[in-house]
Write an enzyme that holds these catalytic residues in place. Structure first.
Site, PDB file in Angstrom:
ATOM      1  N   GLU A  57       0.825  -1.210   0.000  1.00 41.51           N
ATOM      2  CA  GLU A  57       0.000   0.000   0.000  1.00 41.51           C
ATOM      3  C   GLU A  57       0.861   1.262   0.000  1.00 41.51           C
ATOM      4  OE1 GLU A  57      -2.713  -0.724   3.319  1.00 41.51           O
ATOM      5  OE2 GLU A  57      -4.016  -1.894   2.001  1.00 41.51           O
ATOM      6  N   ASP A  72      -8.336  -9.018   4.470  1.00 41.29           N
ATOM      7  CA  ASP A  72      -8.062  -7.837   5.279  1.00 41.29           C
ATOM      8  C   ASP A  72      -9.089  -7.662   6.409  1.00 41.29           C
ATOM      9  OD1 ASP A  72      -7.020  -5.503   6.178  1.00 41.29           O
ATOM     10  OD2 ASP A  72      -7.495  -4.307   4.422  1.00 41.29           O
ATOM     11  N   GLU A 104     -12.345  -1.950  12.449  1.00 41.15           N
ATOM     12  CA  GLU A 104     -12.405  -1.271  11.150  1.00 41.15           C
ATOM     13  C   GLU A 104     -13.576  -1.758  10.295  1.00 41.15           C
ATOM     14  OE1 GLU A 104      -8.821  -1.587   8.853  1.00 41.15           O
ATOM     15  OE2 GLU A 104      -9.709  -0.633   7.097  1.00 41.15           O
TER      16      GLU A 104
HETATM   17  C1  GCU Z   1      -6.092  -2.144   6.013  1.00 44.81           C
HETATM   18  C2  GCU Z   1      -6.420  -0.790   6.541  1.00 44.81           C
HETATM   19  C3  GCU Z   1      -5.278   0.167   6.429  1.00 44.81           C
HETATM   20  C4  GCU Z   1      -4.014  -0.459   6.992  1.00 44.81           C
HETATM   21  C5  GCU Z   1      -3.754  -1.808   6.370  1.00 44.81           C
HETATM   22  C6  GCU Z   1      -2.596  -2.572   7.007  1.00 44.81           C
HETATM   23  O1  GCU Z   1      -5.998  -2.096   4.608  1.00 44.81           O
HETATM   24  O2  GCU Z   1      -7.546  -0.279   5.873  1.00 44.81           O
HETATM   25  O3  GCU Z   1      -5.618   1.344   7.125  1.00 44.81           O
HETATM   26  O4  GCU Z   1      -2.938   0.373   6.786  1.00 44.81           O
HETATM   27  O5  GCU Z   1      -4.879  -2.615   6.529  1.00 44.81           O
HETATM   28  O6  GCU Z   1      -2.868  -3.532   7.694  1.00 44.81           O
HETATM   29  O7  GCU Z   1      -1.449  -2.221   6.796  1.00 44.81           O
END
Ligand code: GCU
Length: 676
Positions: free
Chosen positions: A286, A365, A393
């Site tokens: 990400e 996730d 979340e």
């Molecule tokens: C999820 C979450 C993110 C977080 C990511 C992670 O995608 O929405 O906010 O950074 O997990 O576990 O790194």
């Protein structure tokens, strides 16, 4: 004689959660001997001294009054050290004396909190010697806290409990009262069995990167506050730190200068924090930097940091959450669920002994329902930790009651090789259990007062992954609500169980059906949006059309993800005939008329569960309202207010989901209820 370390003072208005003063009454009204020396023994002494002051008991240290008699002995002894380890303790009661023996100071602390949990029962009758030892050595909370307020994610990423306990507007919280609250937090966590914390977000932004170097003093102050309760501090770091902080031209893990830089910086971290736990790293994920930039593997990346930490006995927690987040929804060949296994399983055996691979419990996730990640069964020669999400979340963001103990327990008890093989809890002994924290500066710590149960359960399930989560819930209820001190203990207990026990399944009923996941509003992830992520780059698709829904992950006709499991699961998941109903749409694309193992069609199941889920929330709200006379008014009011939102949101989910599938499929509800 060392002075007791006083019990930290809670800021006014902050809920003591599962350590209310009253829980110490049985212990505090008796005579206790504390034997042994060390800082954590002083903490134990402080706890008992505080309770004795309040409830009229007495506490003595070894040698203060030879020949005296005691109700409780808390002693450090090394006779049984092999059996007890550093964190275990033995409990026995004979001849009117309850005796807790530990070989390590942490063990003594956990023994003390065990006596608190037992209450009066700790001082009654005889008790044969019991050995208590944590199954997992690492029991950790990862805080996704930002130092500086992030323009999109705020102070705490996915935080639903106010601000950070550690950081505020770009700085560490450093006032006496704020550090006192951190110490109280450490105390709460120790009482549940937690022994490690990472204090900043895995997404390491600009200001946060500096915690590793010029701002390590701020981390050291937090570590000082947590240390008296046996909690080691960890830091999330950026893989690009040598470039960003060190001015090097590269962060290549095989570059000598990079290795030297990490070694030197890590040495300075340990000068500031001698018992520092280690690093947490989110790499190539990400948007975070990682070894792929240099054509290196994740084992090479992790081992770079492991080498820097090894001389200090530190550990690197390397996250397995690596996938392509720039997917094209038209591309059916890429499956996000496959990614962690595809990246990491071939690296089994390549990680350094002090590198732990931290794997999310499911392949996607933290959805409401996912199968257990196949990575956990596929890396016998790697130290693995399993990561769960206490912050809700995707499970109602602490506005909905969603008791996650049963979900986590199912994952921990899952046996990747079938009934004869080890459980997930067994397989993560080398790495531990890590939960994304749900705590913040909210007066109830967790936003929703009932969400405390999840935070408590993290520690208890990490201590015993095979424990019945209901036992953890019972403990939390007894400690937090002190039913015996109310007018109607039985009604309070049964009411709390009624609203909590089945709340995860209730949540599942009114949200995304049958394991399909991700029907949430994009970005913040609260509330329904069936197609919110359907044409996005995140790899989170359900493929609903007029004929059917679900993701074909079979080996025969789909993405092949089912084949990442060993037998029997590869076979169980391969066919819709054997796949468990609750995971059907995770593994298969089926017509709406497909008949589930329950005997119901998929479409009718969707309608029924969504109507039922809302009815269950209405019932829970009613039960909670009926407990008003037995629960402290402010706590009751906070949860009652959240029930209004939960009900509004559950109805919204029901109507969005039912309407969407009614319009797509054209199939009417067999029971003729109103669908818009
Ligand atoms: C999820 C979450 C993110 C977080 C990511 C992670 O995608 O929405 O906010 O950074 O997990 O576990 O790194």
């Amino acid at each position: 004689m060392t002075a007791p370390i006083p019990v930290p003072a809670l800021p006014s208005g902050v809920d003591p959660a599962w350590l209310p003063p009253a829980a110490f009454r049985p212990l505090g009204s008796r005579r206790t001997l504390i034997s042994g020396t060390g800082p954590l023994v002083d903490t134990v002494h402080g706890e008992v001294a505080g309770a004795s002051d309040r409830f009229g008991g007495q506490v003595l240290r070894d040698g203060q009054e030879p020949g005296a008699s005691y109700d409780l002995v808390l002693e450090l002894g090394d006779d049984d050290s092999d059996e007890l380890g550093d964190e275990g303790f033995a409990l026995v009661r004979a001849d009117g004396v309850t005796r807790v023996t530990a070989a390590g100071q942490r063990g003594l602390l956990y023994g003390l909190f065990h006596v608190v949990r037992l209450g009066e029962a700790a001082f009654q009758g005889e008790r044969a010697r019991e050995l208590h030892r944590p199954a997992l050595a690492l029991r950790m909370l990862d805080h996704w806290d930002n130092v500086a307020v992030h323009p999109v994610m705020g102070q705490v990423e996915r935080g639903y409990s106010g601000g950070s306990l550690f950081w505020q507007d770009g700085r560490a919280r450093g006032s006496r009262e704020e550090l006192e609250r951190v110490r109280c937090y450490g105390r709460l966590l120790a009482a549940s069995g937690i022994n490690a914390i990472a204090v900043n977000n895995v997404n390491v932004h600009g200001a946060e990167a500096h915690l590793l170097t010029d701002r390590i003093g701020e981390v050291a102050a937090i570590a000082d506050a947590l240390r008296p309760y046996g909690i080691r501090t960890h830091l999330s770091v950026s893989f690009a730190a040598p470039v960003v902080l060190g001015g090097l031209p590269t962060a290549d893990p095989l570059d000598e200068a990079v290795r030297d830089w990490w070694a030197e910086v890590t040495g300075r971290v340990y000068e500031a924090i001698p018992d520092f736990g280690g690093y947490v790293v989110k790499a190539d994920s990400e948007g975070q930097p990682g070894p792929f930039t240099y054509g290196r593997s994740h084992a090479e990346g992790a081992n770079l940091l492991a080498a820097a930490l090894a001389p200090h006995s530190g550990t690197v927690h390397w996250r397995a959450f690596v996938y392509n987040h720039r997917q094209d929804w038209r591309d059916r060949s890429t499956d996000r669920a496959r990614a962690a296994y595809d990246h990491f399983a071939p690296l089994d055996g390549a990680f350094a002994p002090n590198a732990v691979l931290q794997v999310k419990h499911g392949p996607m996730d933290f959805q409401t329902r996912e199968p257990v990640s196949p990575v956990i069964g596929a890396m016998p020669d790697t130290r693995l930790a399993v990561e769960i999400q206490a912050t809700q979340e995707y499970t109602g963001q602490q506005r909905h009651v969603c008791w996650l103990g049963p979900m986590w327990s199912e994952a921990l008890r899952f046996r990747p090789e079938g009934q004869e093989g080890p459980s997930v809890g067994d397989l993560v002994r080398g790495g531990g259990l890590v939960a994304v924290s749900s705590a913040g500066d909210d007066p109830y710590w967790t936003g929703h007062p009932l969400a405390q149960a999840n935070l408590y359960a993290v520690g208890r399930l990490a201590w015993r992954p095979d424990a019945d989560p209901r036992a953890a819930l019972d403990e939390w209820i007894e400690l937090t609500f002190a039913p015996e001190e109310t007018a109607d203990p039985a009604r309070l207990r049964s009411g709390l169980h009624a609203v909590l026990d089945g709340s995860w399944r209730t949540y599942e009923k009114y949200t995304a059906p049958l394991g399909v996941g991700f029907m949430v509003q994009p970005g913040h992830h609260y509330g329904p949006s069936v197609d919110g992520y359907e044409y996005s780059p995140w790899g989170t698709y359900h493929f609903a059309d007029r004929d059917g829904i679900g993701v074909d992950r079979s080996q025969a006709t789909g993405t092949g993800f089912a084949g990442q499991y060993a037998k029997p699961w590869a076979e169980v998941y391969e066919s819709p005939a054997t796949c468990p109903d609750e995971l059907l749409l995770f593994f298969h694309h089926v017509p709406y008329g497909h008949v589930l193992r329950s005997g119901e069609t998929v479409i009718q199941h969707i309608y029924d569960t969504h109507f039922d889920g809302v009815a269950e929330v209405e019932e829970a709200r009613r039960v909670w309202a009926g407990l008003a006379d037995l629960v402290e008014p402010a706590r009751h009011a906070r949860a009652a207010e959240r029930y209004e939102e939960q009900l509004r949101s559950a109805r919204e989910w029901r109507d969005h989901i039912n309407t969407y599938f009614f319009r797509k499929s054209g199939v009417p509800d067999a029971r003729g209820r109103l669908i818009h």
